[in-house]
Design a protein around this motif. Sequence first.
Motif, mmCIF file in Angstrom:
data_model
loop_
_atom_site.group_PDB
_atom_site.id
_atom_site.type_symbol
_atom_site.label_atom_id
_atom_site.label_comp_id
_atom_site.label_asym_id
_atom_site.label_seq_id
_atom_site.Cartn_x
_atom_site.Cartn_y
_atom_site.Cartn_z
ATOM 1 N N SER A 612 27.950 -18.169 3.201
ATOM 2 C CA SER A 612 29.235 -18.855 3.367
ATOM 3 C C SER A 612 29.735 -18.770 4.803
ATOM 4 O O SER A 612 30.604 -19.554 5.213
ATOM 5 N N ASN A 613 29.196 -17.836 5.578
ATOM 6 C CA ASN A 613 29.633 -17.677 6.970
ATOM 7 C C ASN A 613 28.732 -18.379 7.974
ATOM 8 O O ASN A 613 28.865 -18.152 9.181
ATOM 9 N N GLN A 614 27.823 -19.226 7.499
ATOM 10 C CA GLN A 614 26.934 -19.909 8.423
ATOM 11 C C GLN A 614 27.735 -20.847 9.335
ATOM 12 O O GLN A 614 28.661 -21.537 8.879
ATOM 13 N N VAL A 615 27.348 -20.858 10.611
ATOM 14 C CA VAL A 615 28.094 -21.638 11.608
ATOM 15 C C VAL A 615 27.235 -22.718 12.246
ATOM 16 O O VAL A 615 27.601 -23.282 13.284
ATOM 17 N N GLY A 616 26.074 -23.031 11.624
ATOM 18 C CA GLY A 616 25.235 -24.080 12.158
ATOM 19 C C GLY A 616 24.514 -23.647 13.424
ATOM 20 O O GLY A 616 24.391 -22.459 13.744
ATOM 21 N N LEU A 617 24.057 -24.640 14.157
ATOM 22 C CA LEU A 617 23.279 -24.386 15.368
ATOM 23 C C LEU A 617 24.139 -24.137 16.591
ATOM 24 O O LEU A 617 23.633 -23.703 17.629
ATOM 25 N N ASP A 618 25.445 -24.414 16.482
ATOM 26 C CA ASP A 618 26.293 -24.422 17.671
ATOM 27 C C ASP A 618 27.502 -23.498 17.519
ATOM 28 O O ASP A 618 28.596 -23.806 18.007
ATOM 29 N N SER A 619 27.280 -22.370 16.822
ATOM 30 C CA SER A 619 28.317 -21.329 16.690
ATOM 31 C C SER A 619 29.614 -21.875 16.120
ATOM 32 O O SER A 619 30.717 -21.456 16.510
ATOM 33 N N GLY A 620 29.489 -22.809 15.202
ATOM 34 C CA GLY A 620 30.666 -23.349 14.541
ATOM 35 C C GLY A 620 31.343 -24.487 15.264
ATOM 36 O O GLY A 620 32.267 -25.108 14.734
ATOM 37 N N THR A 621 30.915 -24.783 16.472
ATOM 38 C CA THR A 621 31.494 -25.888 17.254
ATOM 39 C C THR A 621 30.827 -27.203 16.845
ATOM 40 O O THR A 621 29.614 -27.255 16.636
ATOM 41 N N TYR A 622 31.615 -28.258 16.745
ATOM 42 C CA TYR A 622 31.050 -29.550 16.410
ATOM 43 C C TYR A 622 30.453 -30.182 17.662
ATOM 44 O O TYR A 622 31.155 -30.463 18.638
ATOM 45 N N VAL A 623 29.157 -30.378 17.650
ATOM 46 C CA VAL A 623 28.451 -31.082 18.715
ATOM 47 C C VAL A 623 28.069 -32.450 18.177
ATOM 48 O O VAL A 623 27.249 -32.549 17.261
ATOM 49 N N PRO A 624 28.648 -33.532 18.700
ATOM 50 C CA PRO A 624 28.428 -34.847 18.101
ATOM 51 C C PRO A 624 27.055 -35.417 18.437
ATOM 52 O O PRO A 624 26.429 -35.036 19.427
ATOM 53 N N PRO A 625 26.577 -36.359 17.610
ATOM 54 C CA PRO A 625 25.339 -37.072 17.940
ATOM 55 C C PRO A 625 25.497 -37.870 19.233
ATOM 56 O O PRO A 625 26.609 -38.226 19.647
ATOM 57 N N TRP A 626 24.374 -38.160 19.874
ATOM 58 C CA TRP A 626 24.350 -38.917 21.121
ATOM 59 C C TRP A 626 25.064 -40.245 20.956
ATOM 60 O O TRP A 626 25.804 -40.677 21.853
ATOM 61 N N LEU A 627 24.870 -40.920 19.827
ATOM 62 C CA LEU A 627 25.482 -42.231 19.613
ATOM 63 C C LEU A 627 27.002 -42.133 19.688
ATOM 64 O O LEU A 627 27.662 -43.033 20.225
ATOM 65 N N GLU A 628 27.551 -41.067 19.176
ATOM 66 C CA GLU A 628 29.000 -40.907 19.145
ATOM 67 C C GLU A 628 29.569 -40.757 20.548
ATOM 68 O O GLU A 628 30.653 -41.263 20.846
ATOM 69 N N THR A 629 28.841 -40.086 21.415
ATOM 70 C CA THR A 629 29.352 -39.869 22.786
ATOM 71 C C THR A 629 29.056 -41.042 23.714
ATOM 72 O O THR A 629 29.762 -41.256 24.698
ATOM 73 N N GLU A 630 28.011 -41.814 23.415
ATOM 74 C CA GLU A 630 27.565 -42.875 24.327
ATOM 75 C C GLU A 630 27.896 -44.280 23.843
ATOM 76 O O GLU A 630 27.622 -45.247 24.539
ATOM 77 N N ARG A 631 28.475 -44.403 22.653
ATOM 78 C CA ARG A 631 28.646 -45.728 22.055
ATOM 79 C C ARG A 631 29.408 -46.688 22.954
ATOM 80 O O ARG A 631 29.062 -47.878 23.064
ATOM 81 N N ALA A 632 30.428 -46.211 23.604
ATOM 82 C CA ALA A 632 31.278 -47.122 24.402
ATOM 83 C C ALA A 632 30.500 -47.796 25.523
ATOM 84 O O ALA A 632 30.801 -48.932 25.912
ATOM 85 N N GLY A 633 29.473 -47.126 26.066
ATOM 86 C CA GLY A 633 28.746 -47.711 27.186
ATOM 87 C C GLY A 633 27.465 -48.410 26.799
ATOM 88 O O GLY A 633 26.710 -48.838 27.679
ATOM 89 N N LEU A 634 27.196 -48.562 25.519
ATOM 90 C CA LEU A 634 25.933 -49.161 25.092
ATOM 91 C C LEU A 634 25.997 -50.676 25.169
ATOM 92 O O LEU A 634 27.042 -51.300 24.914
ATOM 93 N N ASP A 635 24.834 -51.280 25.493
ATOM 94 C CA ASP A 635 24.692 -52.735 25.517
ATOM 95 C C ASP A 635 24.536 -53.229 24.088
ATOM 96 O O ASP A 635 23.576 -52.875 23.409
ATOM 97 N N PRO A 636 25.480 -54.037 23.596
ATOM 98 C CA PRO A 636 25.380 -54.523 22.215
ATOM 99 C C PRO A 636 24.076 -55.255 21.926
ATOM 100 O O PRO A 636 23.596 -55.261 20.785
ATOM 101 N N ALA A 637 23.484 -55.856 22.948
ATOM 102 C CA ALA A 637 22.239 -56.592 22.735
ATOM 103 C C ALA A 637 21.084 -55.655 22.416
ATOM 104 O O ALA A 637 20.059 -56.091 21.880
ATOM 105 N N ARG A 638 21.228 -54.380 22.800
ATOM 106 C CA ARG A 638 20.148 -53.425 22.540
ATOM 107 C C ARG A 638 20.468 -52.495 21.366
ATOM 108 O O ARG A 638 19.731 -51.543 21.126
ATOM 109 N N THR A 639 21.549 -52.775 20.675
ATOM 110 C CA THR A 639 21.994 -51.905 19.587
ATOM 111 C C THR A 639 22.130 -52.709 18.300
ATOM 112 O O THR A 639 22.716 -53.802 18.316
#
Length: 825
Positions: A612-639
């Motif tokens: 019940s105390n497991q904190v994942g790979l990042d010590s309990g901090t949420y590390v978002p997927p690449w898509l979530e951090t880069e979505r705003a700058g992506l070319d819609p034609a390539r997505t």
Amino acid sequence: MPAAPAGRERTVLWDERDLLEFARGRVAPVFGPAFAEVDTYPRRCRLPEPPYLFVSRVTRITGETGRFEPAEITTEYDVPVGAWYTVDGLVPCAVTIEAGQCDMLLIAYLGIDFRTRGERVYRLLDSSLVFHGGLPREGQTLRYDIRIDRFVWNGDNLLFFFNYRCYADGELILELLDACAGFFTPAELADSLGVVESAADRRRRAAMEPAWFKPLARTDRTSLTGKDLELLAAGRPGEVFGPRWDQSADGCNRSLRLPGDMLRMIDEIPVVDRLGGPRRLGALTAVKRLDPEGWYFACHFTGDPVLAGSLIAEGGVQLLQTYAMYLGMHLVFPDAEFQAVPGLETEVKVRGQITPHTREVRYEVEITDLTMLPRPTVVADITVYDGDKPIVAMRDFGVRVQERPGTAYRPEAGGLPAFLGRRNERGEAAFINELHLAHAARGDLGTAMGTEFEIYAGRRAPYIPNGDFRFVDRIMRLDGTRGELRPGATMATEYDSPPEAWYYRDTAGPEMPNCVVMETSLQAAILLGYYLGATLASPDEELSIRNLDGRARFVRRPELAGRTVRHESELLSSQSVPGAILQKFRYRLLADDEVFYEGESLFGYFTEQALSNQVGLDSGTYVPPWLETERAGLDPARTRTLAVRSDDRWFAPQPGTGLHLADDHLRMVDEVTLVDGGGVHGQGYIHGSRTVADDDWYFDCHFHRDPVMPGSLGVEAVIQALQVHVIDSGLADGMGPVRFGVPLDVAMGWKYRGQILRGDGEMTFDAHIKEVRRDGGRLLVVADAAVWKPGLRIYELTDVAVEVVPAARTEQARAQDDTEKETGA
């Protein structure tokens, strides 16, 4: 006649001589001169004659002649030693059921013949049977407490409802419940429509879902002759099914035989369809040809010959006994016998009679359940036909294979090897077999691994996966000592991979899918540490087992369908830390002595608090997927975002290549977003998701009392997303007909620091492609990936890969692949 006086141990009201007179002679000498008139009637209610008379004495009766009110009778039957019907001293179901035959004596005592006057005859219509204990044995005394509860009159037509309890030397072993019998004219019997299927029957059958059971031995027999049945009665199954059934050299299972000729109620089985029936567990057709002069008509009844319903039931028993042997279910014991299934309520309906005019009856059997727990068991629905008319229906009819009393059935103290009857296809002795592994997955851990594990009875404890997700069958060798968790301990286990397994049907290529190969290797490693006693030092703690990390690779691309996978596992380390026990293993998988997969992995046994105390790979901090951090700058034609799970086009062969995704159990991806040239390596990026439903199939399989999504299925989801990328991007276009194959010599690494549980709702993942390689007509795509549960990154994968190879690969081409790998060409 009054009941036996209170305080007497036994008062015999009628003895064997009286009962024989009642069966074949006159009733007045038994019941008294008031019944003399009954002896003038052309027919009356009788007991069967020998050899089917199974009553030694009547010790109690309540009721009054002429008053059709609730009444009771107690009878006893002394089972003779060496009786004509026993098999190694065991009384068959037919006799056990039939020996409660004195409801006929009781209804006669109440005066039914004064009402029917020889114009109507007794027939049993409905009943339910429940066994509470084992079948009786020769030398025992059976007592039947029989009670008629109520009567329903329609003019002179009587239906009466009764039940009985059967005790063997004082132990309750059988109940007959809700039985209904009546008295009918010949015309009424002739007008029977047979068993009419009700709406409830149709709903019950429609609700049956396909299941799967793996035979312990495989035969190509699809029918059995009368000679085959004679061989099974002689205890020679190896001459019927093949040498894997021959245990004579080990002196095993000599009691597993069909009854002798006199009691055998099937003459041949023209159809054995192992995957037939509504549950795909099997369907059989059998025939019994009847002799109008046969003993079974001559004794049952005088003046009214009709085949006993218990003999019809015995034919069903013998069919299920045969099918259990056909599947090799007995091979897990050194000395077993056929038994009834305790607690199973069997419903029987009889809507026709079998008389000397009946030349043949046909059994149609649909298997409704096959299980190894707690002992190998076959359950079926059976319908018996006279021509095209269904005259008997038996629902939830079962047979169990069970060790004889006093027979060893589990490992000895300390888990020491002991031969328990099972040999593999090569004839090598196993000391833990399919029965024990079934218990290790969902049963009694003491049965699975020995007395030390009895401490877990009724408690949550580590189990290996079960059902569709168990991929270990036997332990063949152990080099190690229970309680000594020392590096260097080794274990050899085996898994038989059936060609009809669900994963060959559902996967995207002809090979065993990656998730199954991962699981079979990891389950074998789990067994080594667990069997040695990893948890026994902490008997009061309830622990769960989790895979933490590992690295493995395919070194060959074998075709495993119909072959045996052998696991060689070695304990590298074992240590206890607060809240956990950590164990590391090395393993390799072989087919026909050739290694095709090898790896290392770390496991942990954790308390509920630690999990019940497991904190994942990042010590309990949420590390978002690449898509979530880069979505705003992506070319819609390539997505682009693609529906996968809901679009059946992905699961059909694609034009040109023939590629497709895994289906059914393995539809692991709902939706993917592809970014051409995206990801940290700039070679392509995939983001995917899957809805996690609380009733997803794998939760019940992994683990018992501790449901969690297998990590290997999270890996499978990533692999499928990579396959979507290959198909959608056209990477395989121009290669001709191809298929997905397991990637050779790519060592995938994984790290798990959390689990997908019921209630999580969703799993998401992403993959960063880092290599696209074309070599010798193959295409290889390699990526690094991660998996999230809501709010937490829990899996990290390195070098997860998919490979595309020509679809029509010959043995010569596969051999060339192996040669090139070995020489480095």
